[in-house]
Design an enzyme around this catalytic site. Structure first.
Site, PDB file in Angstrom:
ATOM      1  N   GLU A 173      -3.684   3.586   1.604  1.00 26.22           N
ATOM      2  CA  GLU A 173      -4.449   3.708   2.838  1.00 26.22           C
ATOM      3  C   GLU A 173      -5.574   4.729   2.672  1.00 26.22           C
ATOM      4  OE1 GLU A 173      -3.780   5.025   7.513  1.00 26.22           O
ATOM      5  OE2 GLU A 173      -2.618   5.944   5.908  1.00 26.22           O
ATOM      6  N   ALA A 191       7.315  -2.080  -2.152  1.00 28.60           N
ATOM      7  CA  ALA A 191       6.794  -0.717  -2.258  1.00 28.60           C
ATOM      8  C   ALA A 191       7.597   0.076  -3.283  1.00 28.60           C
ATOM      9  CB  ALA A 191       6.810  -0.043  -0.895  1.00 28.60           C
ATOM     10  N   ARG A 192       8.697   0.710  -2.860  1.00 24.20           N
ATOM     11  CA  ARG A 192       9.388   1.656  -3.736  1.00 24.20           C
ATOM     12  C   ARG A 192       9.928   1.036  -5.019  1.00 24.20           C
ATOM     13  NH1 ARG A 192      13.781   3.297  -0.493  1.00 24.20           N
ATOM     14  NH2 ARG A 192      13.256   1.450   0.721  1.00 24.20           N
ATOM     15  N   PRO A 205       0.848  -1.203   0.000  1.00 25.74           N
ATOM     16  CA  PRO A 205       0.000   0.000   0.000  1.00 25.74           C
ATOM     17  C   PRO A 205       0.879   1.246   0.000  1.00 25.74           C
ATOM     18  CG  PRO A 205       0.049  -0.987   2.186  1.00 25.74           C
ATOM     19  CD  PRO A 205       0.792  -1.922   1.291  1.00 25.74           C
ATOM     20  N   CYS A 209       2.152   3.280   9.467  1.00 26.27           N
ATOM     21  CA  CYS A 209       2.466   4.591   8.889  1.00 26.27           C
ATOM     22  C   CYS A 209       2.989   5.529   9.977  1.00 26.27           C
ATOM     23  CB  CYS A 209       1.237   5.198   8.222  1.00 26.27           C
ATOM     24  SG  CYS A 209       1.564   6.817   7.479  1.00 26.27           S
TER      25      CYS A 209
END
Length: 488
Positions: free
Chosen positions: A42, A241-242, A17, A115
C-alpha cells in the site's frame, strides 16, 4: 498510452499487498514461482502525488521518486501486465490523480479498505472507509470512470454477514473489476480463525470475481491448499499474504523450493533492481522465521549493508560481479550522454564550471536578482532560463539568455533553482558585472531593499495605502522562470 490486455481476476493465484514485503524483488520472485497477479505494498496517495516519474536507464525500470530522492515505487516491464498498484486514499480526486500518474505502468489499481493499523485508519483510510460507504462509492466510481485500467478494492468483513453483503453489493455497482475480501473483522488478527462462510456468502451474492484472502494460518500450508481454500470460500481467486512472505515458492505447483534457493533467488533480484538493504533484510528475516536464532540468522540480523547481507548467504562474489556490471553500464550511459550533450551543444553558449553557494551571498540576495537588475538598467529584456533535467542522475542544467547571448555552467546541480543561479553567475562573470557576493563589499541591492522597507514603514506611519506600485516592487523581487522542465 499503451493499452494492455485487461486483467482477468478469475482462477488466479495472487500475491497480496504487504507493507515492506511487496516491493519489486518479491513481486518478481512470486511471478517466477507461478503467481498470476502481484499487488504492490500500500502506497499513500499524498506521498505518491509528490513523486516524479523517472525512467531509470541503468536498471531499466520506471521509478516514482520523492522530493528527497527516495524511491517510493519501482516497477519494470516484466511485471507490467501483472502488477496491481494498491493505494491508501480517502479522497476521490487524489486517488484519481495518483491512478493517472501510474496508469501506464501497471495492470490495475486497487484501493485499500481493509488495513486496520492506526497509521491508515487515523487518516480515514484503510478499514476506516468501511464505515463510510458514501466515500467508498465516490472513490471507486471516480476511478472506474477516470482511468482505462481495471479497478479493485480490498476489504475486511463487517460485524454482521448481512451488512457485509449489502456493502459489497453497493461496491459492485460502482463498476469495479473484482473485490478482495480478507475474511476477518478489522479488530481480528491472524491468530483468529478466518471466516470462510462470510467470504462464501459474498461470493454467492455478487457477480464480479471475489478474491479470498486470509487463509495462510488456517488453510494454506502448501500449494494444494490454495484450491482447498478457494473451494471453502466459493471464491473466484485466492490472494496469499503470509504464506507467500514466508516462502514465495508457495505458488509453485511442483511444490516448495529449498528455502536457501528461494532466498538466493530473492537476493539476485535485490541486486538486479538495487533494493534498499533495510527492506531486503526485513523480507529475508520473514523467510528465516524460526531460524533467526541460528548463526546465519544472527549474522543477517547484524548486517548493515546489501554487501554484508550477500556475504551471509555466500553471495559475496555475486555482489561484486553485479555491482561491477551496473557501474560499467552507468559509466557507459554517462559517456554516451556526454557525447550527445557535446554534439547538441550550441558552440555560441558561454560556459564556466561554477556552482551557486548561498553562504557566499547576503540573505535574500542572489545572482539572479543582480542579473535582472542589470538587464533593466541596460534596457535589455529580462533573462530567460531554459532548464533541462538529465534522466540518468536527475540532475539539472540551466541556460540563460541575456541580450541574445547564452550562458551556462558545465556543472550539473541537484535542483532547478540552483542550476538557474549557476547560469546567472556565468553570465554576470562573463559580462564583468558584480554578482552580489559578500566579498564584493557594499551591496547596492541590500541598500535598495533597506530604503524600500524604510519608505514602506514611513508610509504606514502616515496612514498611506500599504500597497506599493508594481514597478517599485520589481527591483526587490527575484523573478523565477515559469517554464516547464523538459527532459533531455
Amino acid at each position: 498510452m499503451t493499452v494492455n490486455t485487461p486483467l482477468c481476476f478469475r482462477g488466479k493465484k495472487i500475491l497480496a499487498p504487504m507493507v515492506r514485503v511487496g516491493t519489486l524483488p518479491m513481486r518478481l520472485l512470486a511471478l517466477d514461482y507461478g503467481a498470476d497477479i502481484v499487488y504492490c505494498e500500500e502506497l499513500i496517495d499524498i506521498k505518491m502525488l509528490q513523486c516524479k516519474r523517472v525512467i531509470n536507464e541503468v536498471l531499466e525500470t520506471v521509478d516514482f521518486v520523492a522530493p528527497n530522492e527516495r524511491i517510493v515505487f519501482r516497477t519494470c516491464e516484466r511485471e507490467r501486465e501483472h502488477v496491481v498498484f494498491q493505494m491508501g486514499s480517502a479522497d476521490a480526486e487524489r486517488a484519481l490523480a495518483v491512478a493517472k500518474l501510474v496508469e501506464s505502468d501497471v495492470a490495475g489499481i486497487d484501493i485499500n479498505m481493509g488495513c486496520p493499523k492506526e497509521y491508515s485508519t487515523k487518516a480515514s483510510m484503510g478499514a476506516a472507509l468501511l464505515s463510510d460507504p458514501d466515500k467508498i462509492e465516490s472513490i471507486l466510481t471516480t476511478l472506474v470512470k477516470g482511468i482505462c485500467k481495471p479497478v479493485t478494492c480490498k476489504i475486511r468483513i463487517l460485524p454482521s454477514v448481512e451488512d457485509t453483503v449489502n456493502l459489497v453489493k453497493r461496491i459492485e455497482k460502482t463498476g469495479i473489476a473484482a473485490i478482495a475480501v480478507h475474511g476477518r473483522k478489522k479488530e481480528e488478527r491472524p491468530q483468529h480463525p478466518v471466516h470462510c462462510d462470510v467470504i462464501k456468502a459474498i461470493s454467492e451474492a455478487v457477480s464480479i470475481p471475489v478474491i479470498a484472502n486470509g487463509g495462510s494460518h488456517d488453510f494454506i500450508k502448501e500449494y494444494a491448499d490454495i484450491e482447498t481454500f478457494q473451494k471453502a470460500t466459493a471464491a473466484s481467486s485466492v490472494m496469499i499474504a503470509r504464506a507467500a512472505m514466508w516462502n514465495p515458492s508457495i505458488f509453485r505447483k511442483e511444490g516448495f523450493c529449498p528455502l536457501k534457493d528461494v532466498m538466493q533467488n530473492y537476493i539476485k533480484y535485490v541486486l538486479r533492481y538495487d533494493n534498499h538493504y533495510t527492506n531486503t533484510k526485513y523480507c529475508l528475516c520473514q523467510m528465516l522465521r524460526e531460524q533467526l536464532e541460528t548463526t546465519q540468522g544472527k549474522k543477517l540480523h547484524a548486517a548493515q549493508t546489501t554487501q554484508e547481507i550477500c556475504e551471509v548467504f555466500e553471495m559475496g562474489d555475486f555482489y561484486e560481479e553485479t555491482t561491477a556490471i551496473f557501474e560499467a553500464k552507468k559509466t557507459s550511459l554517462e559517456t554516451k550522454m556526454q557525447d550527445e550533450d557535446d554534439q547538441m551543444e550550441d558552440p555560441d553558449v558561454i560556459k564556466m564550471a561554477v556552482r551557486f553557494d548561498k553562504r557566499e551571498y547576503p540573505p535574500q540576495i542572489t545572482p539572479k536578482m543582480y542579473l535582472l537588475e542589470w538587464c533593466r538598467k541596460e534596457k535589455h529584456p529580462q533573462p530567460v532560463y531554459e532548464t533541462l533535467q538529465r534522466p540518468l542522475d536527475r540532475l539539472f542544467c540551466s541556460v540563460v539568455t541575456v541580450a541574445e547571448r547564452k550562458y551556462r555552467s558545465t556543472l550539473w546541480d541537484k535542483s532547478k533553482k540552483l542550476a538557474e543561479q549557476a547560469a546567472a553567475i556565468v553570465c554576470l562573470r562573463a559580462l564583468g558585472v558584480p554578482e552580489g557576493k559578500l566579498c564584493e563589499g557594499e551591496n547596492h541591492l541590500i541598500n535598495k531593499r533597506k530604503r524600500g522597507e524604510k519608505e514602506h514603514l514611513i508610509s504606514r506611519d502616515h496612514g498611506e495605502d500599504l500597497a506599493e506600485p508594481s514597478h517599485k516592487k520589481a527591483n526587490f523581487i527575484e523573478e523565477t522562470s515559469d517554464m516547464n522542465v523538459p527532459k533531455m
